[in-house]
Every structure is written in structure tokens, then in C-alpha cells.
Design a protein around this motif. Structure first.
Motif, PDB file in Angstrom:
ATOM      1  N   TYR A  70     -55.246 -93.007  49.478  1.00  0.00           N
ATOM      2  CA  TYR A  70     -55.697 -92.013  50.456  1.00  0.00           C
ATOM      3  C   TYR A  70     -57.012 -92.456  51.095  1.00  0.00           C
ATOM      4  CZ  TYR A  70     -56.775 -87.452  52.500  1.00  0.00           C
ATOM      5  OH  TYR A  70     -57.065 -86.434  53.369  1.00  0.00           O
ATOM      6  N   GLU A 113     -57.060 -82.758  57.758  1.00  0.00           N
ATOM      7  CA  GLU A 113     -56.436 -84.000  58.218  1.00  0.00           C
ATOM      8  C   GLU A 113     -56.719 -84.217  59.707  1.00  0.00           C
ATOM      9  OE1 GLU A 113     -55.647 -85.307  54.920  1.00  0.00           O
ATOM     10  OE2 GLU A 113     -54.180 -86.330  56.172  1.00  0.00           O
ATOM     11  N   GLY A 124     -67.165 -89.485  41.997  1.00  0.00           N
ATOM     12  CA  GLY A 124     -66.515 -88.175  42.001  1.00  0.00           C
ATOM     13  C   GLY A 124     -66.161 -87.712  40.599  1.00  0.00           C
ATOM     14  N   PRO A 135     -51.658 -84.032  51.578  1.00  0.00           N
ATOM     15  CA  PRO A 135     -52.939 -84.725  51.357  1.00  0.00           C
ATOM     16  C   PRO A 135     -53.350 -84.643  49.880  1.00  0.00           C
ATOM     17  CG  PRO A 135     -53.066 -83.250  53.246  1.00  0.00           C
ATOM     18  CD  PRO A 135     -51.784 -82.940  52.540  1.00  0.00           C
ATOM     19  N   THR A 136     -53.926 -85.733  49.394  1.00  0.00           N
ATOM     20  CA  THR A 136     -54.295 -85.845  47.983  1.00  0.00           C
ATOM     21  C   THR A 136     -55.605 -85.116  47.696  1.00  0.00           C
ATOM     22  OG1 THR A 136     -53.302 -88.018  48.041  1.00  0.00           O
ATOM     23  CG2 THR A 136     -54.711 -87.562  46.181  1.00  0.00           C
ATOM     24  N   VAL A 137     -55.673 -84.518  46.526  1.00  0.00           N
ATOM     25  CA  VAL A 137     -56.927 -83.910  46.069  1.00  0.00           C
ATOM     26  C   VAL A 137     -57.716 -84.974  45.313  1.00  0.00           C
ATOM     27  CG1 VAL A 137     -57.910 -82.185  44.519  1.00  0.00           C
ATOM     28  CG2 VAL A 137     -55.855 -81.641  45.845  1.00  0.00           C
ATOM     29  N   ILE A 138     -58.973 -85.174  45.687  1.00  0.00           N
ATOM     30  CA  ILE A 138     -59.792 -86.132  44.935  1.00  0.00           C
ATOM     31  C   ILE A 138     -61.018 -85.408  44.395  1.00  0.00           C
ATOM     32  CG2 ILE A 138     -60.902 -88.387  44.925  1.00  0.00           C
ATOM     33  CD1 ILE A 138     -59.155 -89.237  47.175  1.00  0.00           C
ATOM     34  N   PRO A 139     -61.025 -85.113  43.118  1.00  0.00           N
ATOM     35  CA  PRO A 139     -62.101 -84.298  42.547  1.00  0.00           C
ATOM     36  C   PRO A 139     -63.461 -84.985  42.651  1.00  0.00           C
ATOM     37  CG  PRO A 139     -60.331 -84.696  40.937  1.00  0.00           C
ATOM     38  CD  PRO A 139     -60.055 -85.563  42.106  1.00  0.00           C
ATOM     39  N   GLY A 140     -64.459 -84.184  42.911  1.00  0.00           N
ATOM     40  CA  GLY A 140     -65.836 -84.680  42.868  1.00  0.00           C
ATOM     41  C   GLY A 140     -66.290 -85.439  44.109  1.00  0.00           C
ATOM     42  N   VAL A 141     -65.364 -85.751  45.017  1.00  0.00           N
ATOM     43  CA  VAL A 141     -65.754 -86.481  46.231  1.00  0.00           C
ATOM     44  C   VAL A 141     -65.932 -85.466  47.353  1.00  0.00           C
ATOM     45  CG1 VAL A 141     -65.036 -88.198  47.927  1.00  0.00           C
ATOM     46  CG2 VAL A 141     -64.517 -88.550  45.510  1.00  0.00           C
ATOM     47  N   TYR A 178     -65.225 -80.376  47.723  1.00  0.00           N
ATOM     48  CA  TYR A 178     -64.602 -81.622  47.296  1.00  0.00           C
ATOM     49  C   TYR A 178     -63.289 -81.818  48.051  1.00  0.00           C
ATOM     50  CZ  TYR A 178     -67.912 -81.500  43.417  1.00  0.00           C
ATOM     51  OH  TYR A 178     -69.044 -81.468  42.654  1.00  0.00           O
ATOM     52  N   LEU A 179     -62.971 -83.067  48.255  1.00  0.00           N
ATOM     53  CA  LEU A 179     -61.851 -83.466  49.086  1.00  0.00           C
ATOM     54  C   LEU A 179     -60.546 -82.757  48.703  1.00  0.00           C
ATOM     55  CD1 LEU A 179     -61.077 -85.221  51.381  1.00  0.00           C
ATOM     56  CD2 LEU A 179     -61.102 -87.184  49.887  1.00  0.00           C
ATOM     57  N   ASN A 180     -60.153 -81.834  49.559  1.00  0.00           N
ATOM     58  CA  ASN A 180     -58.894 -81.086  49.425  1.00  0.00           C
ATOM     59  C   ASN A 180     -58.793 -80.222  48.176  1.00  0.00           C
ATOM     60  OD1 ASN A 180     -57.746 -81.997  51.873  1.00  0.00           O
ATOM     61  ND2 ASN A 180     -57.211 -83.933  50.911  1.00  0.00           N
ATOM     62  N   ASN A 204     -69.304 -86.766  52.326  1.00  0.00           N
ATOM     63  CA  ASN A 204     -69.502 -88.122  51.859  1.00  0.00           C
ATOM     64  C   ASN A 204     -68.314 -89.004  52.225  1.00  0.00           C
ATOM     65  OD1 ASN A 204     -71.078 -89.902  50.566  1.00  0.00           O
ATOM     66  ND2 ASN A 204     -70.746 -89.099  48.506  1.00  0.00           N
ATOM     67  N   PHE A 205     -67.148 -88.472  51.981  1.00  0.00           N
ATOM     68  CA  PHE A 205     -65.909 -89.185  52.294  1.00  0.00           C
ATOM     69  C   PHE A 205     -65.788 -89.452  53.796  1.00  0.00           C
ATOM     70  CE2 PHE A 205     -61.667 -87.897  53.965  1.00  0.00           C
ATOM     71  CZ  PHE A 205     -61.003 -89.092  53.779  1.00  0.00           C
ATOM     72  N   LEU A 241     -66.434 -94.408  45.207  1.00  0.00           N
ATOM     73  CA  LEU A 241     -66.372 -92.970  45.523  1.00  0.00           C
ATOM     74  C   LEU A 241     -65.650 -92.196  44.423  1.00  0.00           C
ATOM     75  CD1 LEU A 241     -65.379 -92.299  49.256  1.00  0.00           C
ATOM     76  CD2 LEU A 241     -67.380 -91.464  48.046  1.00  0.00           C
ATOM     77  N   ARG A 285     -69.308 -86.437  39.162  1.00  0.00           N
ATOM     78  CA  ARG A 285     -69.973 -85.419  39.988  1.00  0.00           C
ATOM     79  C   ARG A 285     -70.065 -84.032  39.341  1.00  0.00           C
ATOM     80  NH1 ARG A 285     -73.702 -86.471  43.488  1.00  0.00           N
ATOM     81  NH2 ARG A 285     -74.644 -84.501  43.028  1.00  0.00           N
TER      82      ARG A 285
END
Ligand code: ADP
Ligand code: MG
Lengths: 449, 260
Positions: free
Chosen positions: A403, B163, A421, B87-93, B149-151, B97-98, A417, A424
Motif C-alpha cells: 500500500y 483515497e 507506526g 484500502p489497507t489499515v496501517i496502525p500507528g502511521v 492513523y492510516l485508515n 506523515n504518510f 514508517l 507509535r
């Protein structure tokens, strides 16, 4: 560097002679020398831990040669100003601005330290100094608290050795009702390769008092193996409040042993963060005695191994009274050939009803040659409790990587990242910007790629 | 500009794409329709470079360059963008920042291409923040979005909006939108469609993957293709979508089978 560092010329390994020589070189009062010698007896009477002891089952001590280390480093020269040691602390936990701390103790190889305490804080009866000074100036307090309650001398083999050989560290005493917002900072810097460094943090927070303490251990990597022993005692009385942060950043030649115990009184609160970055071998034992009703212990941990580092963390959530809460979250990342062991125990004693205990250990393994083991444990002797634990060992998920890369982020940055994360949520739990920034930078350096 | 020829792709040794041909020129909006499981998302993922798929035959040329050997980040830096169906969930990001990293990488790569031997103008953090705020406003997104956090914990509609926000920031020249309309209520659909319409321009190719005619009432395609069982079985103008809506996939499938 102003001071010259030499190994104690004719002593290697630990012995009664070394204990006496150390005590003599510091002009210690008799009671200190005697308590050291008594501890030495205890040390000699205790067996070396072996892999048949549960706590040492996954820890390999065969390559630890205690008889090869100099028992202490002889340093001539006091640290007269911070600038003279600033280069050693570069990149690690910086000393912070003078107006951003309540006091600071910096000791090098357990030698004569640099000490500073905000006069306004001192005026409230707060004691903050190095332990060598404290035995002269505050003998009663030290005798009362030093390795008597939180980590008693006969706690274990390495703790007994520590009681016999301790050299430096900090003593903080915050009297009843006094609340200090800015952090007290202690730095134990190692300089002499091949020598041992014993650093002790003795922290006593009296009833209703409040403090924030930041401990940092640091040395440069050298060829010759060194030995580091730390004992941390946190005595938090009824209604008192302590935030304690420890950053271990020893050089990669160091065998590090650290034992930390907190005792929490009624309605006491502790927020604890353990950060393990350095050393070649690190054995950490961190425990909280929730001794008073309604006490609260937050225990956070971050560790990040690389190269061939080995980290071993044991945690203890000891619910000795009803209505107490403990909330533990340890997160580790392992890259290259590093290895980690996490083992945590939640113990609820008989009668400690309405305990609320939470324990979570998550590990992110970043290479095929790295490895993490995690062993959660519960021992419950009360029937009205809530205990939850969780442990995971996982890898960076391909879907996550894809992704991020599909958005133009190169693989190495994407990996960074994701690892940031991963840590985090723990970092977010420490509402101190300086520490958050430090952790973020330390993690970024570790990820490296 | 974007040319897929005889594309075959498999996942775990199962062939999903069985010879896809599709050409999209600058400024064109193409709709790709087809029943569930026909391979639309697979095609989108293969274009973006998902590592789980193996391309066994065929080519994808983008401005004359074969992209199949490129890493996903290189494709994105060239201007290819996929709005994911899931869409993917990315914890903590954090979103901010992304987004900053994505935008910096894509824009800097473009600036370098455009500068040739000259000095590439890079985006400053301040310029980025300004741009992000602007685009978020267009998409009716709250500022707090940036700190999440991302998604993580995003509703279906929020994910889709996020998106499109990424698309707005990355300014692709070839955008693929995979079922961006699904899970949106009518208001969200309007906001998202307006966002896409505002972004689509003469320099950009768009591939709209959708199940329903509904989205095509908001975004008018120039061409419509129908995919079945890993192939594009029929292509035509916008009227094809209406025809499909009227007939349904089953009838169309039978017709295709009869003519094959
Ligand atoms: N990991 C997988 N392994 C095997 N088959 C898969 C996998 N992922 C998707 N498929 C199959 O690929 C086909 C196409 O799926 P997809 O591209 O998602 O279709 P669409 O987007 O048109 O609904 C489906 O039959 C699906 O079951
Ligand atoms: Mg799909």
C-alpha cells in the motif's frame, strides 16, 4: 576529555579485596563498608543462576566471564561542567536545557559526579544528589531505603553483587506533599572498556508527593567486554505519584543486568517506561508491587534489537492489595540477528479482589534471522478480578508495504514508517514531547536501512 | 499512452487474467464493468505492481515504457495511481506523515524528470501543509483527519474519500479507481465524483472500475468495457453501460458465449 580513565591496576574480577579497595578509595563511613562486606557474603553464598531456573531458562550466561572485568574503573578528575561530558552524550539522551529540569546528576564510570539541583526545589526539602554524597549527608534515609525493601540484598546473585560493589547513581527524596513538575535527570556514563559499572537509582516519593525522573545509561561501543549492573528502587508512598523513564543505551560490548522494583502505596500512581536500545546482552527485571489499595501502575516498554543483540525482559505485576490496576504494554522490534525474550507475570495475591491487570507484549520481527519469544503468565489467587493478557510475534505485512509503495514511497522508507507506526501507540502514551522526539529519532536510527 | 496487451496474470498458480487488451489515451475516461470475480481488481492490482500476482504473458506500456519490471513505488512515481477497493489499515502511521512522504517522493521524482539536467524544485513542508489543507477542504474532510492513523477506524466513506485525497495530492497521469463508489451514500458519492471530475484533465487517463451505472451518472466515461472471466469481452461508448444496466450480466454473458 578532562579525566583520564584507567583500569584499576592490579584487580580483575570481583573479590572481598575489591570490595574493600573500592570502599577505601571512597572514604566511606564504616557502616557502608560493613554493609558492602555483608552483601559480599550474601553474593558468595548464592549460586550462579543456571538454565534450570525459570527466569534464566532462555538466557545463556556461558560467555559471561565475570573474573575478566576490572571490578571498577579508577577515574581521577571530577566532572566540573557538563560541556566536558557533552560529547559522550551526543546522539543519546541529550542533557536537556537547564530550565527544563529540576536537577541533574551525571556520573562517569561511577566516579565523582556532576550534580545540580534547582535551589527552589531544594528549598522545599527535596534531596537530589549522587549516592556517594548521600551516604555522608543523609545516612539515615539511605540506610532505611537502600536495598532494604524494593530490591533487598539477597534478591538474587547479581543484586547481591550490586549491593557489594555499587559505585554511583542518584538519590532522590521528595518529602511529603511536595510536587515537582520538571524532570530529575540522571546519567550514568561508561567510559572504561573492560571495567564494571554499577549504577543505582534510589527514589523515594513520600506521601502525596509527585516527581518525574529520567534515567539514562550510556557508553560508546568498545572492543573489550564491559559489565554493567543497575538497580532501581522506586518507593512510592500513599497518594504519591511518580513518572519514571529509563533509557538503556550501553555500547555493544556491554553485558547489562538491570533490576527494578517499585513499591506503590495506597492510591499511589506510577507511570513507567523502559527503553532498551544498547548493550550486547541485556537482562532486565522490572516489577511493581501494588501494595496499597487502589494503586495504579502503568508499565511501558520499548526495545529494538539489531546486530547480534540479546534482550531479555521479565516483568512482574504483583497485585498484593485489592482494587489496584496495572497496565503493561511492551513492544519490541528485532532486526538482523537480534533475539529477545519477554516473560511477564501477573500475580494476584489472595484477597486482592477487584484487581484490574492488563499485559500485552507485541514483537515485530524484521528479518528471517531475528527471533522473539514471548511468554505471558498468570497466577491468580483471588476470584473477583479482571486479568487480560496478549502476546504476538509478527512480521511486516506485505499488504502494508505494498500500500505504501503504491503511493510512491520506496521500500526502505515504507518499512521505516511501518516500524515507527508499530511503536507509535506506546510513544503516544508518554505526554512529554522531548521523550517522544527522542524515541522517534532513536527508532528511526535503529531502523536505519 | 497506456496500453495493456494480452495480459495474463495468476495468483497462487490460478490464472485470473486471461489475455486483457485495453488502451487508454490522455484525457480519456474509461469505465470497466463486470460481474463480481471477473478480475477487475486483479487487473488494477497488477497495474499497480502487487507482488502476489505473477504476470505470465503480455505487456503494460506507459508512455512507451514497459512498467511490468518496475517496483510499485517506481510506477507511482511515474504517475500511476490506484484508488483501492479495500484500502489497507496501517496502525500507528498518521495520515499526515504518510501523505507527506508519498507526496514528497512522487513530486520530487516528477520534478527531477521535468528538470532534466537542471535543478529540480522540491516541495517544502510548508507548501505541503498548505496543499493538504486545500485538498481536504475540497473533499469536505475535517482537519482532524490528518492526525488519525492510516485508515484506522475510518468508515467506508472516509476510506474512499481518503483515497481520493491521495489522488488529488499525487496528481497522477493514469488513475485507476476501483469501486470507489461502493459503500458511499448519495452525498458522499457526489463529493467524490466532483473531486474526480475536478482532477480529470486533458493530460490524464482514468480507468473507473465499477459495478453499477450509478457512478457513471456523475462521471461521464468516453468508453465502456465489460470484463468477464479475465478478459475484456465487449467495448463501446457510454451507451454500453445503459445496455448492461437494462439487460443484466447474465444475458450479456449468454450473448458473449453465443458469439464466441
Ligand atoms: N488470493 C487469491 N487466491 C486465489 N484466487 C483469488 C485470490 N484473490 C482473488 N482470487 C480470485 O480471482 C478472481 C478475480 O477476483 P477480483 O479481481 O477481485 O474480481 P473483481 O474485482 O472483478 O470482483 C475471483 O474469482 C477471486 O476468487
Ligand atoms: Mg473488485
Amino acid at each position: 576529555m578532562e579525566a583520564t580513565a584507567t583500569k584499576s591496576p592490579d584487580l580483575t574480577g570481583f573479590s572481598r579485596e575489591a570490595v574493600e579497595a573500592l570502599s577505601r578509595s571512597r572514604n566511606e563511613p564504616d557502616w557502608v563498608r560493613e554493609s558492602r562486606l555483608a552483601a559480599w557474603e550474601t553474593y558468595e553464598s548464592l549460586p550462579m543462576p543456571t538454565r534450570s531456573d525459570e527466569e534464566w531458562r532462555r538466557t545463556d550466561l556461558r560467555r559471561l566471564k565475570l573474573d575478566r572485568f576490572a571490578p571498577y574503573a579508577d577515574l581521577d578528575g571530577t566532572i566540573t561542567d557538563l560541556a566536558s561530558v557533552a560529547s559522550t552524550s551526543e546522539g543519546a539522551f541529550a542533557f536537556g536545557e537547564a530550565d527544563q529540569r529540576a536537577g541533574i546528576v551525571v556520573s562517569r564510570d561511577g566516579g565523582a559526579p556532576y550534580v545540580e539541583l534547582d535551589p527552589a526545589v531544594a528549598a522545599q526539602g527535596v534531596i537530589f544528589t549522587d549516592l556517594n554524597t548521600a551516604v555522608h549527608e543523609h545516612p539515615d534515609l539511605v540506610q532505611q531505603h537502600f536495598m532494604t525493601r524494593a530490591v533487598p540484598v539477597d534478591f538474587g546473585k547479581f543484586e547481591a553483587l550490586h549491593a557489594a560493589m555499587w559505585q554511583g547513581g542518584a538519590f532522590l527524596y521528595v518529602p511529603k506533599g511536595v510536587q515537582v513538575e520538571l524532570p530529575f535527570r540522571s546519567f550514568a556514563l561508561g567510559e572504561t572498556a573492560g571495567a564494571s559499572i554499577f549504577t543505582h537509582s534510589l527514589i523515594v516519593i513520600e506521601e502525596g508527593a509527585e516527581a518525574f525522573f529520567v534515567d539514562a545509561f550510556q557508553s560508546e561501543t568498545a572492543d573489550e567486554a564491559s559489565f554493567a549492573s543497575a538497580v532501581v528502587e522506586l518507593d512510592i508512598a500513599d497518594n504519591a505519584n511518580l513518572r519514571y523513564v529509563q533509557v538503556q543505551d550501553w555500547g555493544r560490548n556491554v553485558w547489562s543486568f538491570m533490576t527494578e522494583r517499585a513499591i506503590l502505596g495506597r492510591d499511589a500512581e506510577m507511570k513507567n517506561l523502559q527503553v532498551t536500545l544498547g548493550s550486547k546482552f541485556s537482562k532486565n527485571s522490572v516489577g511493581s508491587h501494588l501494595r496499597g489499595e487502589n494503586a495504579l501502575a502503568e508499565m511501558l516498554g520499548i526495545f529494538f534489537g539489531d546486530g547480534d543483540q540479546f534482550f531479555d525482559h521479565h516483568t512482574w505485576q504483583l497485585h498484593e492489595s485489592p482494587l489496584a490496576t496495572s497496565d503493561l504494554e511492551y513492544k519490541g522490534a528485532l532486526k538482523e540477528k537480534s533475539r529477545s525474550v519477554y516473560s511477564g507475570l501477573i500475580k494476584v495475591y489472595e484477597g486482592a479482589q477487584r484487581t484490574d491487570a492488563y499485559q500485552q507484549n507485541r514483537n515485530l520481527v524484521l528479518s528471517r534471522t531475528a527471533r522473539a519469544d514471548t511468554i505471558p503468565n498468570l497466577e491468580i489467587e483471588a476470584n473477583d478480578v479482571r486479568c487480560t493478557h496478549g502476546a504476538t510475534v509478527s512480521q511486516v505485512e506485505d499488504e502494508h508495504l505494498f500500500y505504501l509503495m503504491a503511493r510512491g514511497i520506496p521500500k526502505s522508507e515504507a518499512q521505516k514508517l511501518i516500524v515507527e507506526g508499530f511503536f507509535r501507540p506506546v510513544i503516544d502514551r508518554i505526554p512529554v514531547e522531548e521523550i517522544q522526539d527522542f524515541l522517534q529519532a532513536a527508532i528511526a536510527r535503529k531502523v536505519g536501512y | 499512452m497506456f496500453e495493456i496487451t494480452n495480459l495474463h496474470a495468476s495468483i497462487e498458480d490460478t490464472e485470473i487474467l486471461k489475455g486483457v487488451d485495453l488502451t487508454i489515451h490522455k484525457g480519456e475516461i474509461h469505465a470497466l464493468m463486470g460481474p463480481n470475480g471477473s478480475g477487475k481488481s486483479t487487473l488494477a492490482n497488477v497495474i499497480a505492481g502487487h507482488p502476489a500476482y505473477e504476470v505470465t504473458e503480455g505487456t503494460i506500456l506507459f508512455n512507451g515504457e514497459d512498467i511490468l519490471e518496475m517496483e510499485p513505488d517506481e510506477r507511482a512515481q511515474l504517475g500511476i495511481f490506484l484508488a483501492f477497493q479495500y484500502p489497507t489499515v496501517i496502525p500507528g502511521v498518521s495520515m499526515a506523515n504518510f501523505l507527506r512522504m508519498a507526496v514528497t517522493n512522487v513530486r520530487n521524482a516528477r520534478a527531477e524528470r521535468e528538470a532534466g539536467d537542471g535543478e529540480a524544485k522540491k516541495m517544502t513542508p510548508r507548501e505541503f501543509r498548505k496543499l493538504m489543507r486545500e485538498k481536504m477542504q475540497v473533499l469536505h474532510m475535517d482537519e482532524s483527519f490528518a492526525t488519525r492513523y492510516l485508515n484506522e477506524g475510518f468508515s467506508g466513506g472516509e476510506k474512499k474519500r481518503a483515497e481520493i485525497l491521495q489522488m488529488a495530492l499525487l496528481e497522477p497521469t493514469m488513475a485507476i479507481l476501483d469501486e470507489t463508489d461502493s459503500g458511499l451514500d448519495i452525498d458522499a458519492l457526489r463529493v467524490v465524483s466532483e473531486g474526480v471530475n475536478a482532477l480529470a484533465n486533458d493530460e490524464m487517463g482514468v480507468l473507473l472500475i465499477t459495478h453499477y451505472q450509478r457512478l457513471l451518472n456523475h462521471i461521464k466515461p468516453h468508453f465502456v468495457h465489460i470484463m468477464m472471466d479475465g478478459r475484456v469481452v465487449q467495448s463501446g461508448g457510454p451507451e454500453l453501460a445503459h445496455e448492461l444496466e437494462a439487460k443484466g450480466y447474465e444475458k450479456l454473458r449468454a450473448e458473449v458465449a453465443a458469439t464466441a
